[in-house]
Scaffold this motif. Structure first.
Motif, PDB file in Angstrom:
ATOM      1  N   THR A 101       0.869  -1.185   0.000  1.00  0.00           N
ATOM      2  CA  THR A 101       0.000   0.000   0.000  1.00  0.00           C
ATOM      3  C   THR A 101       0.903   1.231   0.000  1.00  0.00           C
ATOM      4  OG1 THR A 101      -0.129  -0.086   2.405  1.00  0.00           O
ATOM      5  CG2 THR A 101      -1.920  -1.134   1.187  1.00  0.00           C
ATOM      6  N   GLN A 145      -8.838  -7.798   1.490  1.00  0.00           N
ATOM      7  CA  GLN A 145      -9.409  -6.547   2.001  1.00  0.00           C
ATOM      8  C   GLN A 145      -8.316  -5.770   2.713  1.00  0.00           C
ATOM      9  OE1 GLN A 145     -12.636  -8.486   4.235  1.00  0.00           O
ATOM     10  NE2 GLN A 145     -14.008  -7.086   3.138  1.00  0.00           N
ATOM     11  N   ASP A 201     -12.111   1.449   2.903  1.00  0.00           N
ATOM     12  CA  ASP A 201     -11.724   0.048   2.745  1.00  0.00           C
ATOM     13  C   ASP A 201     -11.569  -0.256   1.259  1.00  0.00           C
ATOM     14  OD1 ASP A 201     -12.029  -0.150   5.472  1.00  0.00           O
ATOM     15  OD2 ASP A 201     -13.801  -1.432   5.410  1.00  0.00           O
ATOM     16  N   GLU A 202     -10.610  -1.086   0.959  1.00  0.00           N
ATOM     17  CA  GLU A 202     -10.377  -1.521  -0.425  1.00  0.00           C
ATOM     18  C   GLU A 202     -10.547  -3.035  -0.485  1.00  0.00           C
ATOM     19  OE1 GLU A 202      -9.899   0.438  -2.959  1.00  0.00           O
ATOM     20  OE2 GLU A 202      -9.534   2.310  -1.894  1.00  0.00           O
ATOM     21  N   THR A 203     -11.229  -3.524  -1.513  1.00  0.00           N
ATOM     22  CA  THR A 203     -11.415  -4.963  -1.707  1.00  0.00           C
ATOM     23  C   THR A 203     -10.912  -5.332  -3.093  1.00  0.00           C
ATOM     24  OG1 THR A 203     -13.347  -4.981  -0.255  1.00  0.00           O
ATOM     25  CG2 THR A 203     -13.105  -6.844  -1.766  1.00  0.00           C
ATOM     26  N   GLN A 255      -1.919  -1.494  -3.996  1.00  0.00           N
ATOM     27  CA  GLN A 255      -3.183  -0.753  -3.933  1.00  0.00           C
ATOM     28  C   GLN A 255      -3.011   0.500  -3.076  1.00  0.00           C
ATOM     29  OE1 GLN A 255      -6.330  -1.438  -5.396  1.00  0.00           O
ATOM     30  NE2 GLN A 255      -6.700   0.633  -4.641  1.00  0.00           N
ATOM     31  N   MET A 294      -4.521   3.758  -0.971  1.00  0.00           N
ATOM     32  CA  MET A 294      -5.653   3.927  -0.070  1.00  0.00           C
ATOM     33  C   MET A 294      -6.186   5.358  -0.210  1.00  0.00           C
ATOM     34  SD  MET A 294      -5.902   0.975   1.483  1.00  0.00           S
ATOM     35  CE  MET A 294      -6.897   1.281   2.924  1.00  0.00           C
ATOM     36  N   THR A 295      -7.499   5.499  -0.104  1.00  0.00           N
ATOM     37  CA  THR A 295      -8.135   6.807  -0.222  1.00  0.00           C
ATOM     38  C   THR A 295      -8.505   7.314   1.165  1.00  0.00           C
ATOM     39  OG1 THR A 295      -9.053   6.187  -2.365  1.00  0.00           O
ATOM     40  CG2 THR A 295     -10.063   8.068  -1.244  1.00  0.00           C
TER      41      THR A 295
END
Length: 161
Positions: A5, A38, A46-48, A63, A65-66
């Motif tokens: 991340t 996740q 949350d990211e999936t 990935q 993260m926002t």
């Protein structure tokens, strides 16, 4: 499988709903097949990610993260009033994570004020602070001789309320 991340530390990684650790994280000995990854962190969306692992193939999931945040803008009367959110002084505007905050306002000669504000993702929340003058009066004022200053006897001011 390796999960990264970039730009965000402390992200929790879950594989098929089971906590596995903090990213960056490398998981070994996973069976080939379909997995749901996740990523979770407080104050971030949350990211999936759904992925398929193939035998003898090292997969890396990267990935971002926002961050979930919005803005609080403050206008105040009097202009000299100090406004703080969780101990941080607010000049005109401040970016805050989504949630509910306590805003404290104070100024000498005015009654302190406390407000509760809800910050919503991608929104600006305006707050107008108008402090009321505090009751204040000097009920008596006088001078009396005192030997406080050893080099010169002088007067001491006493204020009674």
């Amino acid at each position: 499988m390796t999960v990264q991340t970039p730009g965000t530390s402390g992200v929790s990684v879950y594989i098929d709903g089971t906590y596995k650790g903090i990213a960056p994280l490398t998981l070994r000995n996973l069976e080939p097949g379909n997995y749901t990854v996740q990523l979770k962190k407080v104050h971030y969306a949350d990211e999936t990610i759904r992925t398929t692992l193939n035998a003898n193939y090292e997969q890396t999931i990267t990935q971002g993260m926002t961050k979930i945040s919005g803005y609080l803008t403050v206008s105040r009367t009097p202009a000299a009033a100090s406004v703080t959110v969780n101990g941080t002084v607010v000049q005109n505007s401040i970016e805050l994570d989504e949630g509910i905050y306590t805003v404290r306002s104070r100024c000498f000669g005015y009654t302190d004020r406390t407000d509760s504000v809800k910050i919503v993702r991608n929104k600006t929340t305006p707050l107008t602070v108008s402090l009321e003058k505090a009751p204040f009066a000097i009920t008596s004022f006088g001078l009396e001789e005192n030997t406080f200053n050893p080099s010169k006897r002088g007067a001491t001011l006493k204020v009674k309320q």
